[in-house]
Design an enzyme around this catalytic site. Structure first.
Site, PDB file in Angstrom:
ATOM      1  N   GLN A 158      38.349  29.857  47.027  1.00 48.68           N
ATOM      2  CA  GLN A 158      37.281  29.898  46.024  1.00 48.68           C
ATOM      3  C   GLN A 158      37.674  29.228  44.713  1.00 48.68           C
ATOM      4  OE1 GLN A 158      37.517  34.373  46.010  1.00 48.68           O
ATOM      5  NE2 GLN A 158      37.206  34.139  43.820  1.00 48.68           N
ATOM      6  N   CYS A 164      33.813  35.136  45.393  1.00 52.28           N
ATOM      7  CA  CYS A 164      34.234  35.825  46.625  1.00 52.28           C
ATOM      8  C   CYS A 164      33.034  36.310  47.435  1.00 52.28           C
ATOM      9  CB  CYS A 164      35.121  37.003  46.267  1.00 52.28           C
ATOM     10  SG  CYS A 164      34.332  38.162  45.137  1.00 52.28           S
ATOM     11  N   HIS A 306      35.827  42.790  44.161  1.00 47.77           N
ATOM     12  CA  HIS A 306      36.139  41.691  45.064  1.00 47.77           C
ATOM     13  C   HIS A 306      35.362  41.891  46.361  1.00 47.77           C
ATOM     14  CE1 HIS A 306      38.330  38.345  46.571  1.00 47.77           C
ATOM     15  NE2 HIS A 306      39.123  39.015  47.381  1.00 47.77           N
ATOM     16  N   ASN A 327      40.512  36.634  53.454  1.00 46.65           N
ATOM     17  CA  ASN A 327      40.288  36.512  52.028  1.00 46.65           C
ATOM     18  C   ASN A 327      39.873  35.069  51.717  1.00 46.65           C
ATOM     19  OD1 ASN A 327      40.175  37.162  49.319  1.00 46.65           O
ATOM     20  ND2 ASN A 327      42.303  37.830  49.155  1.00 46.65           N
TER      21      ASN A 327
END
Ligand SMILES: *[C@@H]1O[C@H](CO)[C@@H](O)[C@H](O)[C@H]1NC(C)=O
Ligand SMILES: *[C@@H]1O[C@H](CO)[C@@H](O)[C@H](O)[C@H]1NC(C)=O
Ligand SMILES: *[C@@H]1O[C@H](CO)[C@@H](O)[C@H](O)[C@H]1NC(C)=O
Ligand SMILES: *[C@@H]1O[C@H](CO)[C@@H](O)[C@H](O)[C@H]1NC(C)=O
Ligand SMILES: *[C@@H]1O[C@H](CO)[C@@H](O)[C@H](O)[C@H]1NC(C)=O
Ligand SMILES: *[C@@H]1O[C@H](CO)[C@@H](O)[C@H](O)[C@H]1NC(C)=O
Length: 366
Positions: A158, A164, A306, A327
Protein backbone atom coordinates in the site's frame (compact mmCIF):
# COMPACT_ATOMS: atom_id res chain seq x y z
CA UNK A 1 -3.77 -37.63 -20.21
CA UNK A 2 -4.72 -34.00 -19.90
CA UNK A 3 -5.69 -34.45 -16.27
CA UNK A 4 -2.35 -36.11 -15.47
CA UNK A 5 -0.56 -33.10 -16.89
CA UNK A 6 -2.83 -30.74 -14.99
CA UNK A 7 -2.06 -32.62 -11.80
CA UNK A 8 1.65 -32.59 -12.50
CA UNK A 9 1.57 -28.87 -13.20
CA UNK A 10 -0.35 -28.31 -10.01
CA UNK A 11 2.20 -30.20 -7.92
CA UNK A 12 5.06 -28.43 -9.65
CA UNK A 13 3.35 -25.15 -8.84
CA UNK A 14 2.82 -26.20 -5.23
CA UNK A 15 6.41 -27.29 -4.90
CA UNK A 16 7.65 -24.14 -6.52
CA UNK A 17 5.53 -21.89 -4.35
CA UNK A 18 6.81 -23.57 -1.17
CA UNK A 19 10.45 -23.30 -2.32
CA UNK A 20 9.82 -19.74 -3.39
CA UNK A 21 8.38 -18.91 0.02
CA UNK A 22 11.33 -20.50 1.79
CA UNK A 23 13.96 -18.73 -0.29
CA UNK A 24 12.32 -15.34 -0.09
CA UNK A 25 12.23 -15.76 3.68
CA UNK A 26 15.99 -16.19 3.60
CA UNK A 27 16.56 -13.22 1.32
CA UNK A 28 14.35 -10.88 3.24
CA UNK A 29 15.74 -11.71 6.63
CA UNK A 30 18.21 -8.94 6.89
CA UNK A 31 19.67 -9.93 10.22
CA UNK A 32 18.76 -12.77 12.59
CA UNK A 33 17.63 -12.24 16.17
CA UNK A 34 20.78 -13.91 17.53
CA UNK A 35 22.81 -11.40 15.54
CA UNK A 36 20.67 -8.51 16.82
CA UNK A 37 21.58 -9.49 20.37
CA UNK A 38 25.23 -8.93 19.54
CA UNK A 39 24.66 -5.35 18.42
CA UNK A 40 25.17 -3.33 21.58
CA UNK A 41 27.70 -0.53 21.45
CA UNK A 42 26.86 2.80 19.80
CA UNK A 43 29.36 1.92 17.06
CA UNK A 44 27.72 -1.44 16.34
CA UNK A 45 24.26 0.12 16.25
CA UNK A 46 25.52 2.83 13.92
CA UNK A 47 27.05 0.23 11.58
CA UNK A 48 23.82 -1.74 11.59
CA UNK A 49 21.90 1.47 10.79
CA UNK A 50 24.17 2.14 7.79
CA UNK A 51 23.65 -1.42 6.53
CA UNK A 52 19.89 -1.11 7.11
CA UNK A 53 19.83 2.19 5.16
CA UNK A 54 21.60 0.53 2.28
CA UNK A 55 19.22 -2.41 2.26
CA UNK A 56 16.19 -0.11 2.18
CA UNK A 57 17.85 2.48 -0.06
CA UNK A 58 17.12 5.19 2.47
CA UNK A 59 18.66 8.62 2.01
CA UNK A 60 17.99 11.56 4.29
CA UNK A 61 18.01 15.16 3.14
CA UNK A 62 19.77 16.72 6.10
CA UNK A 63 22.23 15.70 8.79
CA UNK A 64 19.55 16.62 11.30
CA UNK A 65 17.11 14.13 9.82
CA UNK A 66 19.82 11.48 9.75
CA UNK A 67 20.38 12.03 13.46
CA UNK A 68 16.68 11.89 14.32
CA UNK A 69 16.19 8.75 12.21
CA UNK A 70 19.18 7.13 13.88
CA UNK A 71 17.70 7.84 17.32
CA UNK A 72 14.37 6.33 16.24
CA UNK A 73 16.14 3.32 14.76
CA UNK A 74 18.02 2.84 18.04
CA UNK A 75 14.81 3.06 20.04
CA UNK A 76 13.08 0.54 17.74
CA UNK A 77 16.06 -1.80 17.95
CA UNK A 78 15.99 -1.63 21.74
CA UNK A 79 12.24 -2.27 21.74
CA UNK A 80 12.66 -5.27 19.42
CA UNK A 81 15.40 -6.80 21.57
CA UNK A 82 13.52 -6.16 24.81
CA UNK A 83 10.25 -7.57 23.46
CA UNK A 84 11.95 -10.63 21.93
CA UNK A 85 13.48 -11.44 25.29
CA UNK A 86 10.08 -11.03 27.02
CA UNK A 87 7.99 -12.79 24.38
CA UNK A 88 10.25 -15.84 24.41
CA UNK A 89 8.93 -16.95 27.77
CA UNK A 90 5.22 -16.64 26.99
CA UNK A 91 4.59 -16.81 23.23
CA UNK A 92 6.41 -17.91 20.15
CA UNK A 93 6.45 -14.94 17.81
CA UNK A 94 9.38 -12.65 17.26
CA UNK A 95 10.02 -9.11 16.12
CA UNK A 96 12.71 -7.94 13.74
CA UNK A 97 13.96 -5.02 11.70
CA UNK A 98 11.99 -4.15 8.58
CA UNK A 99 11.24 -1.18 6.33
CA UNK A 100 9.56 0.66 9.24
CA UNK A 101 12.57 0.55 11.57
CA UNK A 102 13.49 4.24 11.24
CA UNK A 103 9.88 5.25 11.95
CA UNK A 104 8.38 5.74 15.39
CA UNK A 105 5.11 3.91 16.11
CA UNK A 106 3.30 7.28 16.31
CA UNK A 107 4.53 8.32 12.88
CA UNK A 108 3.85 4.84 11.51
CA UNK A 109 0.25 5.06 12.77
CA UNK A 110 -0.29 8.39 11.04
CA UNK A 111 1.05 7.23 7.68
CA UNK A 112 -0.04 3.60 7.39
CA UNK A 113 -2.92 3.03 9.80
CA UNK A 114 -6.52 4.18 10.11
CA UNK A 115 -7.85 6.52 12.72
CA UNK A 116 -10.01 4.49 15.08
CA UNK A 117 -13.32 6.11 14.27
CA UNK A 118 -16.76 5.00 13.21
CA UNK A 119 -17.45 8.12 11.21
CA UNK A 120 -16.52 6.64 7.85
CA UNK A 121 -19.76 4.69 7.44
CA UNK A 122 -22.11 7.05 5.61
CA UNK A 123 -24.16 4.87 3.36
CA UNK A 124 -27.24 2.84 4.16
CA UNK A 125 -25.65 -0.58 4.21
CA UNK A 126 -27.44 -3.17 2.12
CA UNK A 127 -25.27 -6.08 3.31
CA UNK A 128 -26.37 -8.65 5.88
CA UNK A 129 -25.23 -8.00 9.47
CA UNK A 130 -23.66 -11.17 10.93
CA UNK A 131 -22.43 -10.14 14.39
CA UNK A 132 -24.49 -12.44 16.58
CA UNK A 133 -25.09 -15.27 14.15
CA UNK A 134 -23.54 -18.58 15.13
CA UNK A 135 -22.79 -20.81 12.18
CA UNK A 136 -21.48 -24.37 12.32
CA UNK A 137 -19.53 -26.27 9.70
CA UNK A 138 -18.80 -29.82 10.87
CA UNK A 139 -17.34 -30.73 7.47
CA UNK A 140 -14.71 -27.99 7.32
CA UNK A 141 -11.15 -29.34 7.14
CA UNK A 142 -8.91 -28.77 10.16
CA UNK A 143 -6.41 -26.78 8.12
CA UNK A 144 -6.80 -24.72 4.97
CA UNK A 145 -4.70 -22.40 2.84
CA UNK A 146 -6.46 -20.51 0.04
CA UNK A 147 -3.07 -19.62 -1.46
CA UNK A 148 -2.52 -23.25 -2.41
CA UNK A 149 -5.76 -23.41 -4.38
CA UNK A 150 -4.89 -20.23 -6.27
CA UNK A 151 -7.44 -17.88 -4.69
CA UNK A 152 -4.93 -15.26 -3.51
CA UNK A 153 -2.95 -12.75 -5.59
CA UNK A 154 0.63 -11.87 -4.71
CA UNK A 155 1.23 -9.72 -1.65
CA UNK A 156 0.80 -6.06 -2.59
CA UNK A 157 2.23 -2.92 -1.03
CA UNK A 158 0.00 0.00 0.00
CA UNK A 159 2.99 2.35 0.42
CA UNK A 160 2.59 5.61 2.34
CA UNK A 161 -1.23 5.68 2.09
CA UNK A 162 -3.83 4.52 4.65
CA UNK A 163 -5.49 2.21 2.10
CA UNK A 164 -5.32 -1.16 3.89
CA UNK A 165 -9.16 -1.29 3.71
CA UNK A 166 -9.02 -1.23 -0.11
CA UNK A 167 -6.45 -4.05 -0.25
CA UNK A 168 -8.48 -6.07 2.21
CA UNK A 169 -11.60 -5.62 0.04
CA UNK A 170 -9.95 -6.39 -3.32
CA UNK A 171 -8.40 -9.50 -1.76
CA UNK A 172 -11.84 -10.73 -0.68
CA UNK A 173 -13.38 -10.01 -4.12
CA UNK A 174 -10.46 -11.67 -5.91
CA UNK A 175 -10.91 -14.68 -3.62
CA UNK A 176 -14.67 -15.21 -4.10
CA UNK A 177 -14.32 -14.85 -7.86
CA UNK A 178 -11.65 -17.55 -7.94
CA UNK A 179 -13.69 -19.79 -5.65
CA UNK A 180 -16.78 -19.66 -7.87
CA UNK A 181 -15.06 -19.55 -11.28
CA UNK A 182 -11.57 -21.04 -10.67
CA UNK A 183 -10.19 -17.91 -12.24
CA UNK A 184 -8.27 -15.33 -10.20
CA UNK A 185 -8.66 -11.66 -11.13
CA UNK A 186 -6.17 -9.02 -9.93
CA UNK A 187 -8.28 -6.05 -8.86
CA UNK A 188 -7.84 -2.31 -8.49
CA UNK A 189 -7.40 -0.74 -5.07
CA UNK A 190 -6.91 2.62 -6.79
CA UNK A 191 -10.49 2.63 -8.08
CA UNK A 192 -11.75 2.17 -4.52
CA UNK A 193 -9.44 4.92 -3.23
CA UNK A 194 -10.31 7.46 -5.94
CA UNK A 195 -13.94 6.64 -6.74
CA UNK A 196 -15.59 5.32 -3.55
CA UNK A 197 -16.76 8.58 -1.99
CA UNK A 198 -18.16 6.88 1.10
CA UNK A 199 -14.64 5.87 2.09
CA UNK A 200 -11.78 8.33 2.51
CA UNK A 201 -9.01 7.09 0.22
CA UNK A 202 -5.55 7.31 1.77
CA UNK A 203 -7.13 8.78 4.91
CA UNK A 204 -8.88 5.51 5.61
CA UNK A 205 -11.94 3.40 4.99
CA UNK A 206 -13.77 0.17 5.73
CA UNK A 207 -13.67 -3.03 3.72
CA UNK A 208 -17.44 -3.59 3.66
CA UNK A 209 -18.15 -0.03 2.60
CA UNK A 210 -15.86 -0.82 -0.35
CA UNK A 211 -17.89 -3.96 -1.07
CA UNK A 212 -21.02 -1.82 -1.08
CA UNK A 213 -19.37 0.50 -3.61
CA UNK A 214 -18.45 -2.42 -5.91
CA UNK A 215 -21.98 -3.81 -5.60
CA UNK A 216 -23.60 -0.45 -6.44
CA UNK A 217 -21.12 0.29 -9.23
CA UNK A 218 -21.80 -3.12 -10.77
CA UNK A 219 -18.16 -4.19 -10.72
CA UNK A 220 -14.54 -3.21 -10.35
CA UNK A 221 -11.63 -2.77 -12.78
CA UNK A 222 -8.40 -4.77 -12.83
CA UNK A 223 -5.11 -3.71 -11.31
CA UNK A 224 -3.73 -3.45 -14.84
CA UNK A 225 -6.48 -1.17 -16.15
CA UNK A 226 -6.58 1.00 -13.05
CA UNK A 227 -3.09 0.77 -11.51
CA UNK A 228 -2.09 1.66 -7.95
CA UNK A 229 -0.73 5.16 -7.25
CA UNK A 230 -0.65 5.28 -3.41
CA UNK A 231 -2.39 8.69 -3.51
CA UNK A 232 -6.02 9.84 -3.60
CA UNK A 233 -6.19 11.16 -7.18
CA UNK A 234 -9.35 11.98 -9.10
CA UNK A 235 -11.76 9.19 -10.04
CA UNK A 236 -11.39 8.11 -13.66
CA UNK A 237 -15.12 7.85 -14.42
CA UNK A 238 -14.49 6.31 -17.84
CA UNK A 239 -12.70 3.38 -16.22
CA UNK A 240 -15.26 3.25 -13.42
CA UNK A 241 -18.13 2.97 -15.91
CA UNK A 242 -16.57 0.84 -18.63
CA UNK A 243 -14.16 -1.54 -16.92
CA UNK A 244 -16.43 -3.58 -14.66
CA UNK A 245 -14.24 -6.62 -14.75
CA UNK A 246 -15.17 -8.52 -11.58
CA UNK A 247 -18.54 -8.45 -9.85
CA UNK A 248 -20.16 -9.52 -6.58
CA UNK A 249 -23.78 -10.39 -5.76
CA UNK A 250 -23.91 -9.00 -2.23
CA UNK A 251 -21.99 -8.99 1.03
CA UNK A 252 -22.14 -9.92 4.71
CA UNK A 253 -20.44 -7.96 7.47
CA UNK A 254 -19.99 -7.50 11.21
CA UNK A 255 -19.01 -4.26 12.82
CA UNK A 256 -17.94 -3.23 16.32
CA UNK A 257 -19.56 -6.35 17.74
CA UNK A 258 -17.48 -9.53 17.70
CA UNK A 259 -18.60 -12.45 15.56
CA UNK A 260 -18.56 -15.85 17.33
CA UNK A 261 -15.20 -17.38 16.42
CA UNK A 262 -16.81 -20.51 15.02
CA UNK A 263 -18.73 -18.31 12.56
CA UNK A 264 -15.50 -16.66 11.44
CA UNK A 265 -13.95 -20.10 11.05
CA UNK A 266 -16.87 -21.30 8.91
CA UNK A 267 -16.67 -18.14 6.79
CA UNK A 268 -12.94 -18.68 6.12
CA UNK A 269 -13.66 -22.33 5.24
CA UNK A 270 -15.66 -20.97 2.29
CA UNK A 271 -13.52 -18.08 1.03
CA UNK A 272 -10.89 -15.47 2.04
CA UNK A 273 -12.35 -12.98 4.57
CA UNK A 274 -11.64 -9.29 5.26
CA UNK A 275 -11.04 -8.39 8.90
CA UNK A 276 -10.22 -5.29 10.88
CA UNK A 277 -7.37 -5.46 13.37
CA UNK A 278 -5.53 -3.39 15.96
CA UNK A 279 -1.93 -3.04 14.76
CA UNK A 280 0.15 -2.25 17.86
CA UNK A 281 3.87 -1.59 18.20
CA UNK A 282 4.74 -5.31 18.30
CA UNK A 283 2.79 -5.84 15.10
CA UNK A 284 4.68 -3.07 13.29
CA UNK A 285 7.90 -5.10 13.73
CA UNK A 286 6.36 -8.61 13.51
CA UNK A 287 8.76 -11.02 11.87
CA UNK A 288 7.75 -14.64 12.48
CA UNK A 289 5.78 -17.10 14.57
CA UNK A 290 2.18 -17.04 15.78
CA UNK A 291 1.29 -13.52 16.89
CA UNK A 292 -0.85 -13.65 20.04
CA UNK A 293 -1.19 -10.00 21.02
CA UNK A 294 1.04 -10.33 24.09
CA UNK A 295 1.43 -6.54 24.18
CA UNK A 296 -2.20 -5.64 23.59
CA UNK A 297 -5.24 -5.27 25.79
CA UNK A 298 -8.57 -4.40 24.18
CA UNK A 299 -9.81 -2.70 27.32
CA UNK A 300 -13.21 -4.14 26.46
CA UNK A 301 -13.58 -2.09 23.28
CA UNK A 302 -13.50 -3.12 19.66
CA UNK A 303 -10.92 -0.55 18.46
CA UNK A 304 -9.04 -1.15 15.24
CA UNK A 305 -6.68 0.75 12.99
CA UNK A 306 -5.86 -1.70 10.20
CA UNK A 307 -7.47 -4.22 7.84
CA UNK A 308 -6.15 -7.44 6.31
CA UNK A 309 -7.39 -10.63 4.65
CA UNK A 310 -7.67 -14.05 6.32
CA UNK A 311 -6.56 -16.60 3.72
CA UNK A 312 -6.50 -19.78 5.79
CA UNK A 313 -6.01 -21.45 9.14
CA UNK A 314 -4.12 -24.31 10.77
CA UNK A 315 -2.66 -25.64 14.02
CA UNK A 316 0.84 -26.13 15.33
CA UNK A 317 0.11 -28.68 18.01
CA UNK A 318 -2.47 -28.50 20.78
CA UNK A 319 -3.59 -25.03 21.93
CA UNK A 320 -1.71 -23.43 19.08
CA UNK A 321 -4.26 -22.71 16.38
CA UNK A 322 -3.64 -19.86 13.98
CA UNK A 323 -5.13 -17.82 11.18
CA UNK A 324 -3.05 -17.03 8.09
CA UNK A 325 -3.43 -13.38 7.09
CA UNK A 326 -2.31 -11.54 4.00
CA UNK A 327 -1.07 -8.05 4.79
CA UNK A 328 -0.48 -5.17 2.31
CA UNK A 329 2.97 -4.00 3.44
CA UNK A 330 5.01 -5.77 0.75
CA UNK A 331 6.77 -9.14 0.92
CA UNK A 332 9.60 -8.01 3.20
CA UNK A 333 7.30 -7.48 6.17
CA UNK A 334 6.52 -10.51 8.40
CA UNK A 335 6.53 -13.93 6.78
CA UNK A 336 6.87 -12.94 3.11
CA UNK A 337 4.11 -10.38 3.66
CA UNK A 338 1.90 -12.76 5.68
CA UNK A 339 1.29 -13.08 9.42
CA UNK A 340 0.06 -15.95 11.59
CA UNK A 341 -2.42 -14.81 14.23
CA UNK A 342 -3.42 -17.02 17.14
CA UNK A 343 -7.04 -18.21 17.17
CA UNK A 344 -9.19 -20.12 19.69
CA UNK A 345 -7.78 -18.00 22.50
CA UNK A 346 -11.13 -17.75 24.27
CA UNK A 347 -11.03 -13.95 23.91
CA UNK A 348 -14.40 -12.70 22.63
CA UNK A 349 -12.65 -9.94 20.67
CA UNK A 350 -9.92 -12.29 19.45
CA UNK A 351 -6.24 -11.38 19.28
CA UNK A 352 -5.95 -7.59 18.74
CA UNK A 353 -9.72 -7.40 18.12
CA UNK A 354 -9.60 -9.62 15.03
CA UNK A 355 -13.17 -10.91 15.68
CA UNK A 356 -14.64 -7.40 15.98
CA UNK A 357 -15.23 -6.30 12.38
CA UNK A 358 -15.09 -8.18 9.12
CA UNK A 359 -16.84 -8.79 5.83
CA UNK A 360 -17.01 -10.94 2.75
CA UNK A 361 -18.65 -10.67 -0.66
CA UNK A 362 -21.17 -13.26 -1.82
CA UNK A 363 -21.35 -14.62 -5.34
CA UNK A 364 -23.21 -17.51 -6.94
CA UNK A 365 -21.79 -19.79 -9.58
CA UNK A 366 -23.39 -18.75 -12.87
C1 LIG B 1 -22.89 6.56 -0.06
O1 LIG B 1 -23.68 7.01 1.04
C2 LIG B 1 -24.91 7.62 0.67
C3 LIG B 1 -25.55 8.17 1.94
O2 LIG B 1 -25.97 7.14 2.80
C4 LIG B 1 -25.77 6.60 -0.06
O3 LIG B 1 -26.97 7.20 -0.48
C5 LIG B 1 -25.00 6.07 -1.28
O4 LIG B 1 -25.74 5.05 -1.91
C6 LIG B 1 -23.66 5.53 -0.87
N1 LIG B 1 -22.91 5.11 -2.03
C7 LIG B 1 -22.33 3.92 -2.13
C8 LIG B 1 -21.58 3.68 -3.39
O5 LIG B 1 -22.39 3.09 -1.26
C1 LIG C 1 -25.00 -8.71 19.62
O1 LIG C 1 -25.25 -9.13 20.94
C2 LIG C 1 -24.71 -8.28 21.93
C3 LIG C 1 -24.94 -8.90 23.29
O2 LIG C 1 -26.25 -9.37 23.39
C4 LIG C 1 -25.35 -6.89 21.80
O3 LIG C 1 -24.80 -6.02 22.76
C5 LIG C 1 -25.08 -6.36 20.39
O4 LIG C 1 -25.74 -5.14 20.22
C6 LIG C 1 -25.54 -7.34 19.34
N1 LIG C 1 -25.09 -6.87 18.04
C7 LIG C 1 -25.91 -6.80 17.00
C8 LIG C 1 -25.31 -6.20 15.78
O5 LIG C 1 -27.03 -7.23 16.99
C1 LIG D 1 -21.30 -33.19 6.05
O1 LIG D 1 -20.99 -34.29 5.22
C2 LIG D 1 -21.95 -35.34 5.28
C3 LIG D 1 -21.43 -36.53 4.47
O2 LIG D 1 -20.99 -36.12 3.20
C4 LIG D 1 -23.28 -34.82 4.75
O3 LIG D 1 -24.27 -35.84 4.81
C5 LIG D 1 -23.72 -33.65 5.59
O4 LIG D 1 -24.90 -33.08 5.05
C6 LIG D 1 -22.63 -32.58 5.65
N1 LIG D 1 -23.02 -31.56 6.61
C7 LIG D 1 -23.03 -30.27 6.33
C8 LIG D 1 -23.47 -29.36 7.42
O5 LIG D 1 -22.67 -29.83 5.23
C1 LIG E 1 -1.41 -8.35 -9.26
O1 LIG E 1 -1.00 -7.01 -9.11
C2 LIG E 1 0.04 -6.81 -8.18
C3 LIG E 1 0.27 -5.33 -8.01
O2 LIG E 1 0.56 -4.73 -9.23
C4 LIG E 1 1.27 -7.58 -8.60
O3 LIG E 1 2.27 -7.46 -7.62
C5 LIG E 1 0.93 -9.05 -8.80
O4 LIG E 1 2.04 -9.75 -9.30
C6 LIG E 1 -0.24 -9.19 -9.76
N1 LIG E 1 -0.59 -10.59 -10.06
C7 LIG E 1 -0.88 -11.57 -9.18
C8 LIG E 1 -1.29 -12.89 -9.73
O5 LIG E 1 -0.80 -11.44 -8.00
C1 LIG F 1 -8.96 7.30 -17.76
O1 LIG F 1 -8.34 6.09 -18.19
C2 LIG F 1 -8.26 5.95 -19.58
C3 LIG F 1 -7.75 4.55 -19.89
O2 LIG F 1 -6.55 4.29 -19.18
C4 LIG F 1 -7.37 7.04 -20.15
O3 LIG F 1 -7.28 6.92 -21.55
C5 LIG F 1 -7.95 8.40 -19.76
O4 LIG F 1 -7.08 9.43 -20.17
C6 LIG F 1 -8.17 8.49 -18.26
N1 LIG F 1 -8.93 9.71 -17.96
C7 LIG F 1 -8.53 10.56 -17.04
C8 LIG F 1 -9.42 11.75 -16.83
O5 LIG F 1 -7.49 10.41 -16.41
C1 LIG G 1 4.20 -3.82 26.12
O1 LIG G 1 5.63 -3.85 26.10
C2 LIG G 1 6.26 -2.86 26.88
C3 LIG G 1 7.75 -2.99 26.67
O2 LIG G 1 8.19 -4.31 26.85
C4 LIG G 1 5.85 -3.06 28.34
O3 LIG G 1 6.41 -2.03 29.12
C5 LIG G 1 4.33 -3.02 28.46
O4 LIG G 1 3.95 -3.30 29.79
C6 LIG G 1 3.69 -4.04 27.54
N1 LIG G 1 2.23 -3.91 27.57
C7 LIG G 1 1.42 -4.95 27.66
C8 LIG G 1 -0.05 -4.65 27.64
O5 LIG G 1 1.81 -6.10 27.73
Amino acid sequence: MASVITKLLFFLFLWYSLICLASSVRDDYFISNQDLDMVNSEKEVSELFQAWKQKWEREYQTLEEETTRFETFKSNLEYIKERNAKIKSSSDYSLGLNQFSDTSYEEFSKIYLLKTTNSIIKSDLVGTEMSNITVSCPNATSSLDWRLSGAVTNVKNQGACGSCWAFSATGAIEGINQVVSQWLPNLSEQQLISCDKNNSGCEGGIHFEALQYVLKNGGIATERDYPYKASNGVCNCTLETNNKFATIDGYNYWWNSPIPEVSLFCAVAKQPISVSFFADRDFMSYKSGIFDGANFTSGGSCGHNHAMLIVGYGSLGADNDYWILKNSWGTSWGQCGYVFIKRNTGLAHGVNNINCAGSYPTKQIK
